[in-house]
Design a protein around this motif. Structure first.
Motif, PDB file in Angstrom:
ATOM      1  N   ALA A  68      43.803  43.496  46.456  1.00  9.77           N
ATOM      2  CA  ALA A  68      43.876  42.348  45.445  1.00  9.77           C
ATOM      3  C   ALA A  68      43.628  40.933  45.881  1.00  9.77           C
ATOM      4  O   ALA A  68      43.184  39.984  45.554  1.00  9.77           O
ATOM      5  CB  ALA A  68      44.874  42.434  44.409  1.00  9.77           C
ATOM      6  N   ASP A  69      44.549  40.954  47.272  1.00 10.83           N
ATOM      7  CA  ASP A  69      44.708  39.800  47.811  1.00 10.83           C
ATOM      8  C   ASP A  69      43.103  39.328  48.522  1.00 10.83           C
ATOM      9  O   ASP A  69      42.737  38.118  48.260  1.00 10.83           O
ATOM     10  CB  ASP A  69      45.570  39.660  49.088  1.00 10.83           C
ATOM     11  CG  ASP A  69      45.719  38.247  49.341  1.00 10.83           C
ATOM     12  OD1 ASP A  69      45.964  37.157  48.838  1.00 10.83           O
ATOM     13  OD2 ASP A  69      45.759  38.239  50.701  1.00 10.83           O
ATOM     14  N   VAL A  70      42.546  40.120  49.037  1.00 13.81           N
ATOM     15  CA  VAL A  70      41.322  39.956  49.715  1.00 13.81           C
ATOM     16  C   VAL A  70      40.300  39.722  48.609  1.00 13.81           C
ATOM     17  O   VAL A  70      39.506  38.760  48.787  1.00 13.81           O
ATOM     18  CB  VAL A  70      40.989  41.160  50.496  1.00 13.81           C
ATOM     19  CG1 VAL A  70      39.383  40.933  51.039  1.00 13.81           C
ATOM     20  CG2 VAL A  70      41.867  41.391  51.793  1.00 13.81           C
ATOM     21  N   ALA A  71      40.227  40.252  47.589  1.00 14.77           N
ATOM     22  CA  ALA A  71      39.230  40.183  46.299  1.00 14.77           C
ATOM     23  C   ALA A  71      39.577  38.881  45.848  1.00 14.77           C
ATOM     24  O   ALA A  71      38.344  38.022  45.660  1.00 14.77           O
ATOM     25  CB  ALA A  71      39.701  41.205  45.308  1.00 14.77           C
ATOM     26  N   SER A  72      40.675  38.119  45.821  1.00 11.49           N
ATOM     27  CA  SER A  72      40.932  36.676  45.181  1.00 11.49           C
ATOM     28  C   SER A  72      40.289  35.771  46.208  1.00 11.49           C
ATOM     29  O   SER A  72      39.599  34.934  45.914  1.00 11.49           O
ATOM     30  CB  SER A  72      42.254  36.495  45.067  1.00 11.49           C
ATOM     31  OG  SER A  72      42.546  35.278  44.763  1.00 11.49           O
ATOM     32  N   GLN A  73      40.597  36.079  47.497  1.00 16.62           N
ATOM     33  CA  GLN A  73      39.997  35.176  48.614  1.00 16.62           C
ATOM     34  C   GLN A  73      38.483  35.191  48.779  1.00 16.62           C
ATOM     35  O   GLN A  73      37.836  34.037  48.652  1.00 16.62           O
ATOM     36  CB  GLN A  73      40.490  35.452  50.026  1.00 16.62           C
ATOM     37  CG  GLN A  73      41.911  35.541  50.165  1.00 16.62           C
ATOM     38  CD  GLN A  73      42.580  36.081  51.460  1.00 16.62           C
ATOM     39  OE1 GLN A  73      41.698  36.349  52.216  1.00 16.62           O
ATOM     40  NE2 GLN A  73      43.813  36.298  51.621  1.00 16.62           N
TER      41      GLN A  73
END
Length: 208
Positions: A68-73
């Motif tokens: 989820a963090d990578v997707a946001s970035q």
């Protein structure tokens, strides 16, 4: 009330995942017990098992949180006006700013995936997601004319993943490794691949 309960459950899951991440990174996956995770998270075994029935389930939870963090970035940089400047910021975050615990956990998961099919599946699914997002970002940059449209996107993304894995592995096993010092060279290599140098060399090799 439902929102408060959902937030409480989210917070408790996050406490467990953070505690487990620290222990896995510092002690190893096999050496860490569920009892130690309970103690580090400050909760009873019964409470912890309500959220995660096994260490593999905890690894899956950490991977989902990271995904989820990578997707946001990636969502925030995919259509940024200056691709290379934005990509350099993204590389700095993942190569330099990631914590020692995050890097150590990655190395532990890579090692464990060779002998644990459940961990291997989690790692492979995470990698597939990152690869898909990288390709999407590169294709968007190509459509804007910032990078070559003729590059082999599959090959370039594979090489970017190899370099990223290598940097994280060096950080995990070599405490004095200076990831920041290799960033300029990494960006030079990336520009070479994305502006057509790599594609031209590949075409030349195939014609021999």
């Amino acid at each position: 009330m439902r929102h408060a309960n959902a937030q409480l459950q989210h917070d408790r899951r996050d406490v467990i995942l953070s505690a487990a991440q620290r222990l896995f990174a510092r002690m190893g996956f096999h050496q860490t017990t569920m009892q130690q995770i309970c103690a580090a998270a400050g909760m009873s075994p019964g409470n912890l098992y309500r959220y995660f029935p096994s260490k593999e389930a905890i690894i899956a939870g950490i991977a989902e949180r990271d995904r989820a963090d990578v997707a946001s970035q990636f969502a925030s940089v995919e259509n940024a006006p200056d691709f290379f400047a934005t990509f350099a910021v993204l590389a700095h975050h993942h190569f330099v700013e990631r914590t020692a615990d995050e890097v150590g956990l990655c190395a532990e998961i890579m090692s464990e995936s060779r002998r644990n099919p459940a961990i291997a599946r989690i790692m492979n699914e995470f990698d597939k997601d990152v690869i898909a997002r990288l390709k999407s970002m590169l294709r968007a940059a190509a459509e804007r004319g910032e990078i070559s449209r003729d590059i082999d996107f599959d090959a370039v993304v594979s090489m970017l993943m190899v370099i990223a894995d290598g940097v994280w592995w060096r950080r995990a096993v070599e405490p004095n490794f200076d990831a920041k010092s290799v960033l300029p060279l990494f960006m030079d290599i990336t520009r070479y691949m994305l502006l057509g140098g790599g594609a031209a060399n590949s075409a030349g090799e195939k014609s021999k």
